[in-house]
Design a protein around this motif. Sequence first.
Motif, PDB file in Angstrom:
ATOM      1  N   TYR A   7       0.806  -1.227   0.000  1.00  0.00           N
ATOM      2  CA  TYR A   7       0.000   0.000   0.000  1.00  0.00           C
ATOM      3  C   TYR A   7       0.842   1.280   0.000  1.00  0.00           C
ATOM      4  O   TYR A   7       0.350   2.347   0.350  1.00  0.00           O
ATOM      5  N   ASP A   8       2.089   1.207  -0.422  1.00  0.00           N
ATOM      6  CA  ASP A   8       2.950   2.390  -0.474  1.00  0.00           C
ATOM      7  C   ASP A   8       3.113   2.948  -1.882  1.00  0.00           C
ATOM      8  O   ASP A   8       3.792   3.951  -2.077  1.00  0.00           O
ATOM      9  N   SER A   9       2.479   2.337  -2.881  1.00  0.00           N
ATOM     10  CA  SER A   9       2.480   2.839  -4.258  1.00  0.00           C
ATOM     11  C   SER A   9       1.068   2.726  -4.808  1.00  0.00           C
ATOM     12  O   SER A   9       0.368   1.755  -4.531  1.00  0.00           O
ATOM     13  N   ILE A  10       0.646   3.744  -5.583  1.00  0.00           N
ATOM     14  CA  ILE A  10      -0.688   3.714  -6.158  1.00  0.00           C
ATOM     15  C   ILE A  10      -0.672   4.045  -7.647  1.00  0.00           C
ATOM     16  O   ILE A  10       0.220   4.727  -8.135  1.00  0.00           O
ATOM     17  N   PHE A  28       0.202   8.379 -10.640  1.00  0.00           N
ATOM     18  CA  PHE A  28       1.137   7.389 -10.114  1.00  0.00           C
ATOM     19  C   PHE A  28       1.896   8.061  -8.970  1.00  0.00           C
ATOM     20  O   PHE A  28       2.457   9.138  -9.148  1.00  0.00           O
ATOM     21  N   ALA A  29       1.890   7.426  -7.793  1.00  0.00           N
ATOM     22  CA  ALA A  29       2.547   8.036  -6.632  1.00  0.00           C
ATOM     23  C   ALA A  29       3.086   6.962  -5.698  1.00  0.00           C
ATOM     24  O   ALA A  29       2.616   5.833  -5.676  1.00  0.00           O
ATOM     25  N   ASP A  30       4.093   7.367  -4.917  1.00  0.00           N
ATOM     26  CA  ASP A  30       4.685   6.515  -3.889  1.00  0.00           C
ATOM     27  C   ASP A  30       4.561   7.226  -2.549  1.00  0.00           C
ATOM     28  O   ASP A  30       4.731   8.443  -2.459  1.00  0.00           O
ATOM     29  N   SER A  35       3.530  11.159   3.634  1.00  0.00           N
ATOM     30  CA  SER A  35       3.103  11.978   2.507  1.00  0.00           C
ATOM     31  C   SER A  35       3.323  11.230   1.189  1.00  0.00           C
ATOM     32  O   SER A  35       4.090  10.273   1.122  1.00  0.00           O
ATOM     33  N   TRP A  36       2.639  11.681   0.152  1.00  0.00           N
ATOM     34  CA  TRP A  36       2.724  11.046  -1.167  1.00  0.00           C
ATOM     35  C   TRP A  36       3.643  11.826  -2.081  1.00  0.00           C
ATOM     36  O   TRP A  36       3.591  13.055  -2.135  1.00  0.00           O
ATOM     37  N   ASP A  37       4.497  11.111  -2.807  1.00  0.00           N
ATOM     38  CA  ASP A  37       5.397  11.681  -3.810  1.00  0.00           C
ATOM     39  C   ASP A  37       4.810  11.326  -5.178  1.00  0.00           C
ATOM     40  O   ASP A  37       4.823  10.161  -5.579  1.00  0.00           O
ATOM     41  N   TYR A  38       4.269  12.322  -5.868  1.00  0.00           N
ATOM     42  CA  TYR A  38       3.626  12.084  -7.163  1.00  0.00           C
ATOM     43  C   TYR A  38       4.676  11.942  -8.255  1.00  0.00           C
ATOM     44  O   TYR A  38       5.435  12.872  -8.510  1.00  0.00           O
ATOM     45  N   LYS A  39       4.713  10.769  -8.885  1.00  0.00           N
ATOM     46  CA  LYS A  39       5.681  10.505  -9.948  1.00  0.00           C
ATOM     47  C   LYS A  39       5.172  11.005 -11.287  1.00  0.00           C
ATOM     48  O   LYS A  39       5.934  11.522 -12.087  1.00  0.00           O
ATOM     49  N   GLU A  40       3.874  10.841 -11.514  1.00  0.00           N
ATOM     50  CA  GLU A  40       3.318  11.246 -12.798  1.00  0.00           C
ATOM     51  C   GLU A  40       1.818  11.483 -12.665  1.00  0.00           C
ATOM     52  O   GLU A  40       1.114  10.710 -12.022  1.00  0.00           O
ATOM     53  N   VAL A  41       1.359  12.571 -13.269  1.00  0.00           N
ATOM     54  CA  VAL A  41      -0.065  12.876 -13.366  1.00  0.00           C
ATOM     55  C   VAL A  41      -0.322  13.299 -14.808  1.00  0.00           C
ATOM     56  O   VAL A  41       0.288  14.263 -15.284  1.00  0.00           O
ATOM     57  N   VAL A  42      -1.167  12.563 -15.507  1.00  0.00           N
ATOM     58  CA  VAL A  42      -1.450  12.858 -16.917  1.00  0.00           C
ATOM     59  C   VAL A  42      -2.951  12.778 -17.184  1.00  0.00           C
ATOM     60  O   VAL A  42      -3.677  12.079 -16.484  1.00  0.00           O
TER      61      VAL A  42
END
Length: 59
Positions: A7-10, A28-30, A35-42
Amino acid sequence: MQYSNDYDSIDISFRVKGSKGKGRMRIFADKYKNSWDYKEVVIGIKKLKKTIIIIERKE
């Protein structure tokens, strides 16, 4: 919504609608600590055959 890594990546996907048409947003976030680190939002707009990059993290 899909979770991984205990549950640490979505990977979230949902429909969006705006003045230029309908599309789908993907996030996509970790999770790091609390807190969440957003890798990509498209946003993909099928009618326009276009992808709008909101956040793109270079690794």
